[in-house]
Design an enzyme around this catalytic site. Structure first.
Site, PDB file in Angstrom:
ATOM      1  N   ASP A 175       0.715  -1.279   0.033  1.00  6.88           N
ATOM      2  CA  ASP A 175       0.090  -0.052  -0.002  1.00  6.88           C
ATOM      3  C   ASP A 175       0.921   1.369   0.058  1.00  6.88           C
ATOM      4  OD1 ASP A 175      -2.348  -1.278  -0.013  1.00  6.88           O
ATOM      5  OD2 ASP A 175      -3.140  -0.779   2.111  1.00  6.88           O
ATOM      6  N   ASP A 214       3.629  -9.162   9.622  1.00  4.60           N
ATOM      7  CA  ASP A 214       3.870  -7.721   9.305  1.00  4.60           C
ATOM      8  C   ASP A 214       5.151  -7.557   8.604  1.00  4.60           C
ATOM      9  OD1 ASP A 214       1.291  -6.951  10.067  1.00  4.60           O
ATOM     10  OD2 ASP A 214       2.005  -6.138  11.930  1.00  4.60           O
ATOM     11  N   ASP A 252       8.094  -6.101   9.444  1.00  4.06           N
ATOM     12  CA  ASP A 252       9.196  -6.330  10.014  1.00  4.06           C
ATOM     13  C   ASP A 252       9.601  -7.548  10.862  1.00  4.06           C
ATOM     14  OD1 ASP A 252       6.937  -5.221  11.867  1.00  4.06           O
ATOM     15  OD2 ASP A 252       8.152  -5.027  13.560  1.00  4.06           O
ATOM     16  N   ASP A 263      -7.352  -7.512  13.604  1.00  2.00           N
ATOM     17  CA  ASP A 263      -6.750  -8.723  14.065  1.00  2.00           C
ATOM     18  C   ASP A 263      -7.915  -9.244  15.296  1.00  2.00           C
ATOM     19  OD1 ASP A 263      -5.983  -6.828  15.992  1.00  2.00           O
ATOM     20  OD2 ASP A 263      -3.796  -7.260  15.503  1.00  2.00           O
TER      21      ASP A 263
END
Length: 529
Positions: free
Chosen positions: A132, A191, A193, A285
């Protein structure tokens, strides 16, 4: 003579103001302030007892789990997925790996590389990068990285969209619409990282493959930069308790806990039955986890499986993250409380666990009581000595709760005092966010992606040091400074007039608020960063 007259007039005016304030205080203290403060003390003591009982209960469950050795592998069927000569690789489930990202210049290579390094039959895994990014340069870099892995034979898909509607939830939802996803059984989410080890799927997928009632397998986080600064050490202490105790207890007792949004594998059928991804709150989530649980699905937490990731090391990034993590659950509680009560697929005990323990005590009471009791009400009793807080509420219960929280990170026990002060300061920010979520006020759906620095600062350190940026809006936090001034006043009052001897705590807490208020904590990013 004129100067003497003006000085006398000024002193007289000052004395008059002081006298008037004293008279007003004397008139409202007994009929108004004292009763209100007494009510506040009672409410805070009730909330403290709720937190205390919750912590003790979870502590007992953890001890019993350790004593009886109830590991997930013993509670559920787990065995390696075996090769089938006739079926070949088709004997293995098809796995989709989603990596949502947004302008992740510093970490995109790490996450994509780790996902592409997952050990699984190459024709039974699809890596899906959901980019994105709004920075064209970063977008090009991510696409080139995907192409580089594709040239190595990795089945990797680079997906973009023309808007950021729904933020992360919107990106994940859009990714699930792709035609090739229909052939997938499970979806692993990381994610930008997060760096899973190569055996991640071998350790998680068998739980889903052999136990049709399981919807989610969640791994633990392992923080690669926990020693970067004092603020990251404080975060490690809080999150270690969450993973060591809260997630473990939820998994072993009610087969329910909040999905952490990453480092987990979902059964796609369960995800779809629960209604898929929704962007109605900033905790998509947790929203999905609660809805799936209400459908009767079970969750498994693997505390022994750790996935590397990065903690926010700047105060700005940490504040944005904590706003999202505090506001979102409160807002979700508001939206789902009645839905949970009316649900007929789960037991009454599980409803009580989700509403009372998971939401009310941990997500609302914990934040509000920490700030209101220790930073407002307790200091106020110094100025209003008519209101007395019993020692068990002011000392014993907080001490036990703190020690129970510290069990998750034994290596940081010597930092316990700093952790208490830090958490009390952050409770102001979390309380504000919680109230915003409950009332659905402005900023309720604010989503700011947590900034990841990766190895960027290490590279900067090799260059000539530069002065850190100073922006008043980013560095000065007026609410924290105001509370710090209030605590400092109460500490001074306690020294001269008080009998509680709270001034040591009050001064230490005031200094902590001032440090945070002026932004002198965490990693400072050079202005050219």
């Amino acid at each position: 003579m004129e100067r003497l007259t003006s000085t006398t007039t000024f002193e007289g005016t000052r004395d008059d103001i002081t006298t008037q304030i004293s008279l007003v205080w004397g008139q409202i203290k007994a009929p108004l302030i004292v009763p209100l403060l007494q009510i506040a003390v009672v409410l805070c003591l009730i909330m403290s007892l709720m937190l205390f009982l919750e912590r003790v209960y979870m502590g007992i469950v953890i001890v019993l789990l350790k004593f009886f050795g109830r590991k997930p592998e013993k509670r559920y069927k787990w065995e390696p997925i075996k090769d089938d000569v006739e079926l070949g690789n088709s004997a293995y489930p098809m796995v989709l790996v989603q990596i949502p990202m947004y302008n992740e210049r510093e970490v995109y290579q790490l996450s994509i590389g780790a996902a592409c390094g997952l050990s699984w039959p190459s024709d039974r895994i699809i890596i899906q990068v959901l980019d994105d990014s709004t920075d064209p340069t970063i977008k090009d870099l991510v696409e080139l990285e995907c192409q580089r892995w594709a040239n190595k034979g990795i089945n990797i898909k680079y997906e973009i969209r023309d808007n950021r509607n729904g933020y992360k939830a919107g990106a994940l939802k859009e990714g699930m619409k792709r035609s090739y996803v229909k052939h997938c059984d499970y979806v692993a989410i990381f994610d930008a990282d997060f760096q899973p080890e190569p055996d991640f799927l071998w350790r998680t997928v068998p739980f889903l493959a052999h136990n049709p009632e399981i919807a989610l397998v969640q791994a633990r986080w392992k923080f690669v930069n926990s020693d970067e600064c004092l603020m990251t050490r404080m975060q490690e202490m809080s999150l270690d308790y969450h993973f060591t105790v809260e997630q473990e207890v939820g998994s072993s007792t009610y087969a329910f806990f909040g999905f952490n949004g990453t480092a987990g594998v979902w059964r796609i059928a369960a995800l779809n039955e629960a209604g898929g991804w929704k962007d109605r709150t900033t905790v998509e989530d947790m929203d999905l986890a609660v809805r799936a649980s209400l459908k009767g699905w079970k969750f498994v937490y693997l505390g022994t499986l750790k996935v590397k990731n990065e903690l926010p090391s700047t105060l700005k990034a940490y504040r944005y993250q904590q706003h999202r993590w505090s506001c979102g659950p409160a807002n979700l509680f508001r939206k789902m409380a009645m839905e949970i009560i009316r649900n007929k697929k789960v037991t009454p005990w599980k409803k009580v666990h989700v509403i009372y323990s998971f939401f009310f005590v941990r997500k609302i009471v914990a934040h509000i009581n920490t700030f209101v009791f220790y930073c407002v009400v307790l200091p106020a009793t110094v100025v209003v000595p008519e209101v007395v807080v019993p020692k068990w509420g002011a000392v014993y219960i907080p001490s036990i709760i703190t020690l129970l929280n510290a069990v998750g990170t034994p290596r940081s026990l010597h930092l316990l005092v700093f952790w208490i002060l830090f958490e009390n300061v952050m409770s102001l920010h979390r309380t504000k966010a919680t109230i915003i979520g409950l009332l659905e006020a402005s900023r309720v759906n604010e989503w700011v992606v947590t900034e990841k620095l990766g190895d960027a600062l290490k590279g900067k350190a090799a260059k000539a040091p530069k002065k850190p940026r100073f922006k008043i809006g980013e560095r000065l936090h007026l609410l924290e400074l105001g509370v710090g001034a209030y605590l400092f006043f109460c500490g001074c009052y306690d020294i001269f007039f008080g009998k509680n001897h709270f001034f040591i705590f009050l001064f230490m807490q005031a200094i902590a608020f001032f440090i945070m208020g002026f932004g002198y904590i965490g990693t400072f990013v050079p202005s050219s960063f």
